[in-house]
Design an enzyme around this catalytic site. Sequence first.
Site, PDB file in Angstrom:
ATOM      1  N   ASP A   1       0.842  -1.198   0.000  1.00  0.00           N
ATOM      2  CA  ASP A   1       0.000   0.000   0.000  1.00  0.00           C
ATOM      3  C   ASP A   1       0.873   1.241   0.000  1.00  0.00           C
ATOM      4  OD1 ASP A   1      -2.346   1.760   0.471  1.00  0.00           O
ATOM      5  OD2 ASP A   1      -3.327  -0.120   1.001  1.00  0.00           O
TER       6      ASP A   1
ATOM      7  N   HIS B   1      -3.585   5.599   3.719  1.00  0.00           N
ATOM      8  CA  HIS B   1      -4.419   4.479   3.296  1.00  0.00           C
ATOM      9  C   HIS B   1      -3.886   3.142   3.827  1.00  0.00           C
ATOM     10  CE1 HIS B   1      -6.232   1.632   0.345  1.00  0.00           C
ATOM     11  NE2 HIS B   1      -7.215   2.508   0.301  1.00  0.00           N
TER      12      HIS B   1
ATOM     13  N   SER C   1     -11.338  -1.315  -0.119  1.00  0.00           N
ATOM     14  CA  SER C   1     -10.070  -1.100   0.573  1.00  0.00           C
ATOM     15  C   SER C   1     -10.119  -1.658   1.981  1.00  0.00           C
ATOM     16  CB  SER C   1      -9.757   0.389   0.658  1.00  0.00           C
ATOM     17  OG  SER C   1      -9.071   0.833  -0.464  1.00  0.00           O
TER      18      SER C   1
END
Length: 541
Positions: free
Chosen positions: A224, A264, A463
């Site tokens: 990520d 994220h 996600s």
Amino acid sequence: MEEVIFGKKNSRRFLLEKNRQLLVVRSQAGRKLDETLRCEKARQALANSELVLHIEDADVQLFKLPDNSDIPQCKALLRELPDVRFAGSALVDPHTQEPVFYTENIFLKFVDRLAPTECLVILDELGLTIKQQVPYATNAFFVHHAHCRGTEVCSFTLQLLERQDVDYCHPEILRPGQRRAIHDNQWHLKKTTVTYQAQVDASANVEAAHVLAQGEGIVIAIIDDAFDIDHPEFAGTGKIIGAKNFDRLNARQGPRPKNPLERHGTAAAGVACANGEAGASGVAPRASLMPLKLTKPLGARAEADAFFWAADQGADIISCSWGPPEGHWADPTDARHSQAFPLAASTRLAIEYAATKGRQGKGCVIFFGAGNGNESVDNDGYASHPMVIAVGACNDQNRRSAYSDYGKALWCCFPSGDQPHPDPKFKPATSIPQTRGIRTTDLSGRFADPINAAYTELFSGTSSACPGAAGVAALVLGVNPALDREQVRHLLADCCDKISHADDGPLGQYDQNGHSHYYGHGRLNALRAVQLALERGKTAD
């Protein structure tokens, strides 16, 4: 029009065309493009232009020129600058007009029967210089040809692909990726009343599973944007394993974020395996985290390197909450809904290496978020790969999240946030989310939000669903590590709750194999997954 083939010579050809209004500028190696473009000549060339995209690690910038620009003159001025390596028209996808970048690197794989010395002789005869011999495939290299410039690399690789001794050959094509999130509490783990008084019974039954398993001894690799590895929920001996930064320019800082926008990965990691000691528990709180920072565009060779690294450094599970750009989930006319997105041969081979060679040959279990475009996951070369588990999102009312992708390749779903659906067939009682999203880890330290420091309740999209499913797999392997990749895959299908809704129509119905286009095999039930793993362990004994 340029053509690229990402598979073998008879595979589908992907067409790319030049957009004269989009100008790509790349610096010489070791030179900073921002500094190069501060001179008067560059300002003249780029007057009134708009910076559309900056790929920092490759130091490439994309500009949109004004309609009245003298485009040949703009290119000529920039090419006169000694630190500019390339200035030319951008290639775009003819279907969506989205920019596609190419480097002068070439991925080339010879047939397996050739000896290593034969490969080296052929490369020398072709005038190709080795930049990397990749470790995840036989006779495979990233190479460079000194005299192959610009878009010539496309036709050159097609010529090489015609050779009988070549399996794959294509330019390193880079495309901007998209994280699998929707917008900016632990209801996904258990039946609960959240703090704003909504009663929610739509969990993956994780709290009950924790009585039997919490992921001990299992390593979850998450690829990520960045990770706050100093967060208290990732503290403890052995929690962080094999951390690596695949961004060339910032490799020394490790996987940590360099700005507050890189949050994220921290949220995804928290969903999978946060300790649960301070403010949020992961699905597998005692699993270890392998944080792999990758912010390069899709298709970069570092993308393949990340999968190889994960497998080589002992990851049991790999979770990827990112993928190709998507159409807007609420706009059925968006052209991107029907766009097929190919998988680079280098990435495909690296995924297959991890899926077959990882875990001492039992295979890493690889998850991808299915996507948030309310479109077919089957067009996504990443999530639809047959060795990947594609995870969709379901909401706090036991139905598909409005944005979640669907299709044949969808394997299962996991609870996540949702959006109010504009389609009138979605009745208000089942279309308005009752929760804000998923509670998980957020940036701490100097990048922390001053109000909600270190945690968020707004994580959403596939996600969040993807690392949730990865956490369930960690619970399974924690009690039965003898299971191979395919056995875990089928166990996850067998453990699912068959959720659906009357308004779903045919796509929500389960076929004779227990599969639905909207839900895959259904919503994961973590307790049932662990029970099945224990039962199958006893059977094996």
